[in-house]
Design a protein around this motif. Structure first.
Motif, PDB file in Angstrom:
ATOM      1  N   GLU A 156      -8.310  -0.840   2.067  1.00 41.56           N
ATOM      2  CA  GLU A 156      -8.471   0.147   0.996  1.00 41.56           C
ATOM      3  C   GLU A 156      -7.502   1.310   1.178  1.00 41.56           C
ATOM      4  O   GLU A 156      -6.892   1.786   0.216  1.00 41.56           O
ATOM      5  N   GLN A 157      -7.324   1.758   2.426  1.00 39.35           N
ATOM      6  CA  GLN A 157      -6.373   2.836   2.690  1.00 39.35           C
ATOM      7  C   GLN A 157      -4.944   2.387   2.396  1.00 39.35           C
ATOM      8  O   GLN A 157      -4.130   3.152   1.862  1.00 39.35           O
ATOM      9  N   GLY A 158      -4.630   1.132   2.747  1.00 41.48           N
ATOM     10  CA  GLY A 158      -3.289   0.621   2.478  1.00 41.48           C
ATOM     11  C   GLY A 158      -2.993   0.520   0.997  1.00 41.48           C
ATOM     12  O   GLY A 158      -1.883   0.842   0.544  1.00 41.48           O
ATOM     13  N   VAL A 159      -3.972   0.076   0.218  1.00 42.33           N
ATOM     14  CA  VAL A 159      -3.780  -0.029  -1.232  1.00 42.33           C
ATOM     15  C   VAL A 159      -3.564   1.349  -1.841  1.00 42.33           C
ATOM     16  O   VAL A 159      -2.704   1.539  -2.711  1.00 42.33           O
ATOM     17  N   ARG A 160      -4.327   2.323  -1.372  1.00 42.27           N
ATOM     18  CA  ARG A 160      -4.143   3.684  -1.894  1.00 42.27           C
ATOM     19  C   ARG A 160      -2.752   4.219  -1.584  1.00 42.27           C
ATOM     20  O   ARG A 160      -2.108   4.843  -2.430  1.00 42.27           O
ATOM     21  N   ALA A 161      -2.290   3.975  -0.353  1.00 46.38           N
ATOM     22  CA  ALA A 161      -0.954   4.450   0.016  1.00 46.38           C
ATOM     23  C   ALA A 161       0.121   3.759  -0.814  1.00 46.38           C
ATOM     24  O   ALA A 161       1.096   4.386  -1.243  1.00 46.38           O
ATOM     25  N   LEU A 162      -0.047   2.452  -1.066  1.00 46.51           N
ATOM     26  CA  LEU A 162       0.927   1.712  -1.860  1.00 46.51           C
ATOM     27  C   LEU A 162       0.969   2.208  -3.297  1.00 46.51           C
ATOM     28  O   LEU A 162       2.044   2.378  -3.881  1.00 46.51           O
ATOM     29  N   LEU A 163      -0.201   2.468  -3.867  1.00 46.70           N
ATOM     30  CA  LEU A 163      -0.246   2.981  -5.235  1.00 46.70           C
ATOM     31  C   LEU A 163       0.362   4.371  -5.329  1.00 46.70           C
ATOM     32  O   LEU A 163       1.006   4.716  -6.323  1.00 46.70           O
ATOM     33  N   ALA A 164       0.154   5.169  -4.277  1.00 49.04           N
ATOM     34  CA  ALA A 164       0.723   6.517  -4.285  1.00 49.04           C
ATOM     35  C   ALA A 164       2.247   6.469  -4.253  1.00 49.04           C
ATOM     36  O   ALA A 164       2.925   7.287  -4.876  1.00 49.04           O
ATOM     37  N   LYS A 165       2.818   5.486  -3.528  1.00 51.59           N
ATOM     38  CA  LYS A 165       4.276   5.367  -3.467  1.00 51.59           C
ATOM     39  C   LYS A 165       4.856   4.872  -4.782  1.00 51.59           C
ATOM     40  O   LYS A 165       5.956   5.248  -5.169  1.00 51.59           O
ATOM     41  N   ARG A 166       4.130   3.999  -5.465  1.00 49.80           N
ATOM     42  CA  ARG A 166       4.650   3.421  -6.703  1.00 49.80           C
ATOM     43  C   ARG A 166       4.463   4.323  -7.913  1.00 49.80           C
ATOM     44  O   ARG A 166       5.117   4.145  -8.928  1.00 49.80           O
ATOM     45  N   SER A 167       3.569   5.273  -7.833  1.00 49.25           N
ATOM     46  CA  SER A 167       3.332   6.149  -8.973  1.00 49.25           C
ATOM     47  C   SER A 167       4.544   7.041  -9.181  1.00 49.25           C
ATOM     48  O   SER A 167       5.177   7.484  -8.222  1.00 49.25           O
ATOM     49  N   PRO A 168       4.941   7.310 -10.435  1.00 50.97           N
ATOM     50  CA  PRO A 168       6.122   8.146 -10.697  1.00 50.97           C
ATOM     51  C   PRO A 168       5.921   9.556 -10.174  1.00 50.97           C
ATOM     52  O   PRO A 168       4.859  10.145 -10.318  1.00 50.97           O
ATOM     53  N   SER A 169       6.980  10.046  -9.534  1.00 49.00           N
ATOM     54  CA  SER A 169       6.909  11.400  -8.990  1.00 49.00           C
ATOM     55  C   SER A 169       7.001  12.414 -10.109  1.00 49.00           C
ATOM     56  O   SER A 169       7.716  12.233 -11.091  1.00 49.00           O
ATOM     57  N   VAL A 170       6.252  13.462  -9.937  1.00 44.87           N
ATOM     58  CA  VAL A 170       6.227  14.519 -10.951  1.00 44.87           C
ATOM     59  C   VAL A 170       7.202  15.609 -10.550  1.00 44.87           C
ATOM     60  O   VAL A 170       7.176  16.083  -9.415  1.00 44.87           O
ATOM     61  N   ASN A 171       8.076  15.952 -11.464  1.00 35.84           N
ATOM     62  CA  ASN A 171       9.057  16.998 -11.186  1.00 35.84           C
ATOM     63  C   ASN A 171       8.379  18.343 -11.301  1.00 35.84           C
ATOM     64  O   ASN A 171       7.948  18.746 -12.372  1.00 35.84           O
ATOM     65  N   ASN A 172       8.259  18.977 -10.150  1.00 30.46           N
ATOM     66  CA  ASN A 172       7.563  20.258 -10.120  1.00 30.46           C
ATOM     67  C   ASN A 172       8.482  21.443 -10.397  1.00 30.46           C
ATOM     68  O   ASN A 172       8.032  22.586 -10.394  1.00 30.46           O
ATOM     69  N   ASP A 173       9.769  21.144 -10.514  1.00 26.49           N
ATOM     70  CA  ASP A 173      10.695  22.247 -10.781  1.00 26.49           C
ATOM     71  C   ASP A 173      10.413  22.827 -12.160  1.00 26.49           C
ATOM     72  O   ASP A 173      10.291  22.101 -13.143  1.00 26.49           O
TER      73      ASP A 173
END
Length: 206
Positions: A156-173
């Motif tokens: 479950e922890q691995g799946v969460r980490a994988l989904l977090a990497k694949r999700s598009p990064s949000v430009n905070n600038d």
């Protein structure tokens, strides 16, 4: 905040581990009843096959309960025996009608058994054999369930980490917003001046 969530997640998995093992203990304590003889269905020799559980040949906890009664006899000779392959005597008992219910507790290895019950005519017999098949694999069950739960937690922890990497990064600038500027041509000051003849103030008529 992250550390707090980590501790909460770990605590939830520990609680789940305790619950799963408690449920397994409840399953292990369950008995499988087998009717050997009844008052209206009696045979001197009854055969029963005890199968292994998940290929495990460890002995299975068993309890044989026998109740004798009679409406026409005051006393009679009785005997009960458990035989492995109808040859080896595993347990035996002998007595009479004055005896209380006969209860034998022990463990039986997987195989074929013969329960021999000898009574005089006019004696009624109620006989049951209770088995606890999962008790023979109780330690194995705890180990397997614990390993499965740990593997599920890591997965479950691995799946969460994988989904977090694949999700598009949000430009905070922050995007600098340019205020609206008027681009219209400024009128000449001279054009905004009133001509003398166009003045709204006029001399009074005489």
């Amino acid at each position: 905040m992250t550390n707090r969530r980590t501790w909460q997640t770990a605590l939830l998995w520990v609680v789940a581990l305790v619950i799963v093992n408690a449920l397994w203990l409840n399953v292990v304590d369950q008995s499988a009843p087998n009717e050997i003889n009844a008052e209206n269905q009696f045979q001197t020799h009854r055969e029963i096959d005890i199968s292994s559980v998940f290929g495990n040949d460890d002995p299975i906890p068993a309890e044989l309960t026998t109740r004798f009664s009679s409406t026409s006899l005051d006393n009679a000779n009785l005997s009960v025996a458990i035989k492995r392959d109808n040859l080896t005597v595993v347990a035996s008992w002998s007595g009479d009608l004055t005896s209380e219910d006969v209860v034998w507790s022990g463990a039986l290895e997987p195989g074929r058994y013969t329960i021999e019950t000898l009574v005089e005519e006019g004696v009624l017999v109620e006989q049951n054999l209770d088995l606890q098949p999962f008790a023979s694999v109780q330690p194995h069950g705890h180990v397997v369930l614990t390993l499965l739960l740990v593997a599920l937690a890591w997965g479950e922890q691995g799946v969460r980490a994988l989904l977090a990497k694949r999700s598009p990064s949000v430009n905070n600038d922050r995007i600098e917003k340019v205020p609206f500027k008027s681009t219209g041509l400024q009128q000449d000051d001279d054009s905004m001046l009133w001509e003398e003849n166009d003045s709204p103030w006029r001399d009074p008529l005489r």
